[in-house]
Design an enzyme around this catalytic site. Structure first.
Site, short mmCIF file in Angstrom:
data_model
loop_
_atom_site.label_atom_id
_atom_site.label_comp_id
_atom_site.label_asym_id
_atom_site.label_seq_id
_atom_site.Cartn_x
_atom_site.Cartn_y
_atom_site.Cartn_z
N CYS A 112 -2.01 9.84 -6.73
CA CYS A 112 -3.17 9.59 -5.85
C CYS A 112 -4.21 10.70 -6.02
CB CYS A 112 -2.73 9.52 -4.38
SG CYS A 112 -4.15 9.40 -3.28
N LYS A 136 0.86 -1.19 0.00
CA LYS A 136 0.00 0.00 0.00
C LYS A 136 0.89 1.23 0.00
CE LYS A 136 -3.48 2.86 0.71
NZ LYS A 136 -4.36 3.20 -0.43
#
Ligand code: DHB
Length: 309
Positions: A128, A45
């Site tokens: 992101c 992650k």
């Protein structure tokens, strides 16, 4: 014998399948499952220096044709991922995804990874879409050039970048021109298609809480965009920069298409969220069956060889 190994970023993958960062790779038990799975490599992650709770729930919704997420970078902090990776590096290649919220944080993250001896690769996330008030770095080309300049002044590992999707031919060329200036090992194309909106018509409301329902799209919706990005960067980047395909993979034929466009390896996000680690076996079998039918023995036999009309 059909061979589907992959070699890039100073890593040898027994097979070309990886999870996409963000899909079931945040906790120790999720990462252990991936280490023990048939995946060829594991990506963590995206991490920040410190633990982050992430955005309020619900923040991930799965529908028939894909997913929408606005997780907000929940993660356990870089020290956790480095510790996990050091303990498991002997098993298979590990890619540590980093997503600092500032250039300084990215440099601090890379500095920490540099200080370890192990042969980790780094996937620097420039894309992101889910942090309120923070633009996606890779849509700001001047910023991208600056971040990569500073990162490569200090980086000591094999490092690639996770890119957002681009949709304009001039943008592809401008981004490729920047990326080609740096000793990048790979690019991953693509992150989610940012800031889509799913709605529930019955309830007349949005389906995720953060950002009033806006989030990154994955799954079937994004495969054509992913293939276009893989193809363009395969054509425009230096040949020593591997392109890792990500977007809309749920069967062997999807992997075959990504590799035809030029992918060296592939990552699975939305469909891995729907299934468990056995997906990596299923997809390997499906890919090998297609290759057998077509008479291909290894990925290089068809990689990048998409035909024109
Ligand atoms: C998150 C989503 C992304 O697409 C990404 O690249 C990194 C983090 C998130 O919301 O946590």
């Amino acid at each position: 014998m059909i061979e589907i190994s992959a070699h890039f970023a100073n890593q040898k993958l027994e097979n070309c399948l990886m999870n996409a960062s963000g899909a079931k790779c945040m906790t120790g038990s999720e990462l252990s499952d991936l280490i023990n799975s048939p995946a060829g490599a594991v990506v963590s992650k995206s991490s920040t220096i410190n633990f982050r709770e992430g955005n309020p729930l619900p923040r991930y919704i799965d529908l028939d044709l894909g997913s929408i997420n606005s997780m907000g970078l929940p993660n356990l902090g870089i020290d956790f991922y480095l510790d996990f990776a050091q303990k498991n590096i002997a098993t298979k290649p590990i890619f540590i995804s980093v997503a600092g919220l500032t250039l300084e944080e990215n440099l601090a993250l890379i500095d920490k990874i540099n200080k370890t001896d192990a042969n980790f690769a780094i996937e620097l996330n420039l894309s992101c879409p889910n942090i309120p008030g923070k633009p996606q770095t890779a849509y700001d080309f001047i910023r991208t050039q600056e971040v990569l300049t500073q990162v490569f002044k200090i980086n000591k590992k094999s490092l690639g970048v996770k890119l957002p999707p681009y949709f304009d031919m001039v943008h592809f060329e401008e981004v490729a021109k920047i990326l080609n200036q740096f000793p990048l090992a790979f690019v991953t194309c693509i992150n989610s298609v940012g800031n889509g909106l799913f709605i529930d018509a019955e309830k007349e409301e949005v389906v995720i809480k953060p950002k009033d329902g806006f989030g990154g799209l994955g799954g079937d919706y994004i495969k054509p965009t992913a293939l276009a990005n893989v193809r363009m960067f395969y054509n425009l980047l230096r040949k020593d920069i591997a392109v890792i395909g990500c977007g809309g993979i749920k069967s062997g034929i999807d992997i075959f298409e990504h590799i035809l466009c030029g992918a060296t390896a592939v990552q699975i996000g939305t469909q891995f969220m729907k299934e468990d680690c056995s997906i990596f076996n299923r997809l390997q079998d499906e890919l090998k069956n297609i290759m057998q039918k077509k008479g291909y023995n290894k990925l290089e036999d068809f990689k990048g060889k998409l035909k024109s009309l």
